[in-house]
Design an enzyme around this catalytic site. Structure first.
Site, short mmCIF file in Angstrom:
data_model
loop_
_atom_site.label_atom_id
_atom_site.label_comp_id
_atom_site.label_asym_id
_atom_site.label_seq_id
_atom_site.Cartn_x
_atom_site.Cartn_y
_atom_site.Cartn_z
N CYS A 1 0.68 2.21 6.37
CA CYS A 1 0.83 0.80 6.75
C CYS A 1 0.85 -0.02 5.47
CB CYS A 1 -0.29 0.36 7.68
SG CYS A 1 -1.95 0.47 6.98
N CYS B 1 0.81 -1.22 0.00
CA CYS B 1 0.00 0.00 0.00
C CYS B 1 0.84 1.27 0.00
CB CYS B 1 -0.95 0.01 1.20
SG CYS B 1 -2.13 -1.34 1.20
N HIS C 1 -9.30 3.59 -1.08
CA HIS C 1 -7.92 3.13 -0.94
C HIS C 1 -7.49 2.39 -2.21
CE1 HIS C 1 -4.26 1.79 0.74
NE2 HIS C 1 -4.68 0.84 1.56
N GLY D 1 1.44 -4.14 3.66
CA GLY D 1 1.43 -5.58 3.84
C GLY D 1 2.81 -6.12 4.15
#
Length: 401
Positions: A386, A102, A356, A388
């Site tokens: 944040c 992300c 997102h 993965g």
């Protein structure tokens, strides 16, 4: 490990954000307003707008660094390069595509800034795209694929859970109630709607014929209506592994699946001055950090501490924050650990209210951040994502007078 001496640091060039743009964020499903646009064309829209707004000759761009998470199907084979050609840039303009989940397009900014500071580049576009309606999240690892391989060992005997389970583990560890999670989600939608109604996104948005405003904002929700939503990450396997969880997250307190692109023009400060470009902000400091991959989404906490230490700033000196809202538990845990003022966090909404589009989200957050910093006259802004695998990028930006 090489050590950078003080005189070498002084020779590093200042890196500035000259312009930042984004498309509206569409719902990431077949009925979404942007679902009919090929993802390379969606990114090309932002690239074209960036050149039009700055007046820069695209031939001078040293590189285009694009973030994209699901690099398969229409997003495969270096979508950054495909978008560059689709935007009509000269064939001489190179491009690459990176994946830090992300935070991919925030990492693109970091790579661009590092290259400019070191003297390898003068002009770079950092950008990102994700068409989650056309290239579904997870389609690059079909069901049954073991993406973690040798990680099934003593360190992670239960494996690495789905990120939704990670978000539930965060909610439990930081004792975040269902009500508090729902309240945060309502705030995200309310802030996004307020910003839209006030025209606060006007300077950053590239209005498209298909969509001229963010599509996923749902104003008018209540705690009662949020309370009626079912939790979404509870299943028998997860319940067996984590019997202590009471399952608090719903679709309402999770980020939206979305389509969008964003692009940022970065140059050295000297290049901007020499060529009559007016910077918005300086890339002050950058950091990347890792954390527990089981919790998956907590690395933005150490990344924030790391970038503040590198910048020589305290959390109270930061006037605005853009923090990933993958799930409501993530920014709330981050606030608890960093002591950030909640009134300075995601003031125009976040991924819960806006959406997102994972590969574009890092550049989208930075685009919103620099424009709001300029609008409010805020000296320092901080962005943290944040990502993965238990990763995070964090960036401190400084407003340029």
């Amino acid at each position: 490990m090489a050590v950078i001496e003080p005189e070498e640091l002084r020779s590093m060039r200042d890196v500035v954000v000259v312009e930042a743009v984004r498309t509206p964020i569409g719902k990431g499903r077949a009925s979404g307003a942007l679902a009919g646009i090929h993802p390379a064309d969606l990114l090309a829209r932002s690239l074209t707008a960036l050149v039009e707004r700055t007046g820069i000759d695209p031939a001078v761009i040293d590189d285009v660094i694009a973030g994209c998470v699901t690099q398969i199907g229409e997003q495969a084979v270096n979508i950054g390069r495909t978008a560059v050609l689709g935007a009509g840039f000269p064939e001489s303009v190179p491009a690459t595509t990176v994946d830090r989940q992300c935070g991919s397009s925030q990492q693109a900014v970091h790579f661009a800034a590092q290259g400019i500071a070191a003297g390898a580049y003068d002009v770079v576009v950092a950008c990102g795209v994700e068409s989650m309606s056309r290239v579904p999240m997870g389609s690059d690892f079909p069901e049954g694929t073991d993406v973690y391989g040798s990680l099934h060992d003593a360190r992670y005997p239960d494996g690495i859970p789905h990120q939704g389970v990670g978000a539930e583990l965060i909610a439990a560890k930081w004792d975040l109630s269902r009500t508090r999670l729902d309240e945060f989600a309502l705030r995200s939608h309310a802030n996004a709607q307020r910003a839209t109604d006030a025209g606060l996104f006007a300077d950053e948005l590239v209005a498209l014929p298909e969509l001229d405003r963010d599509e996923g904002i749902r104003p008018g929700g209540t705690l009662e209506s949020m309370g009626g939503l079912k939790t979404v990450f509870r299943d028998p396997a997860a319940e067996k592994l984590y019997p202590h969880l009471d399952w608090r997250l719903t679709a309402g307190s999770s980020s939206q699946i979305s389509d969008a692109s964003a692009a940022i023009l970065l140059t050295s400060a000297e290049y901007a001055e020499r060529n009559g470009l007016r910077p918005i902000a300086r890339v002050h400091s950058a950091a990347v950090a890792g954390d527990d991959p089981v919790f998956r989404l907590t690395a933005l906490i150490p990344a924030t501490h790391k970038v503040l230490a590198r910048a020589g700033l305290s959390i109270d000196e930061i006037g605005l924050f853009e923090v990933s809202e993958a799930f409501a538990s993530v920014p709330l845990a981050w606030q608890a650990e960093t002591g950030a003022d909640p009134e300075r966090v995601n003031v125009n909404g976040g991924a819960i209210g806006l959406g997102h589009p994972v590969g574009a989200s890092g550049a989208r957050l930075m685009t919103t951040l620099v424009h709001e910093m300029r609008r409010r006259g805020v000296r320092y802004g901080l962005q943290a994502m944040c990502e993965g695998g238990g990763l995070s990028n964090a960036t401190v930006l400084e407003l340029v007078d």
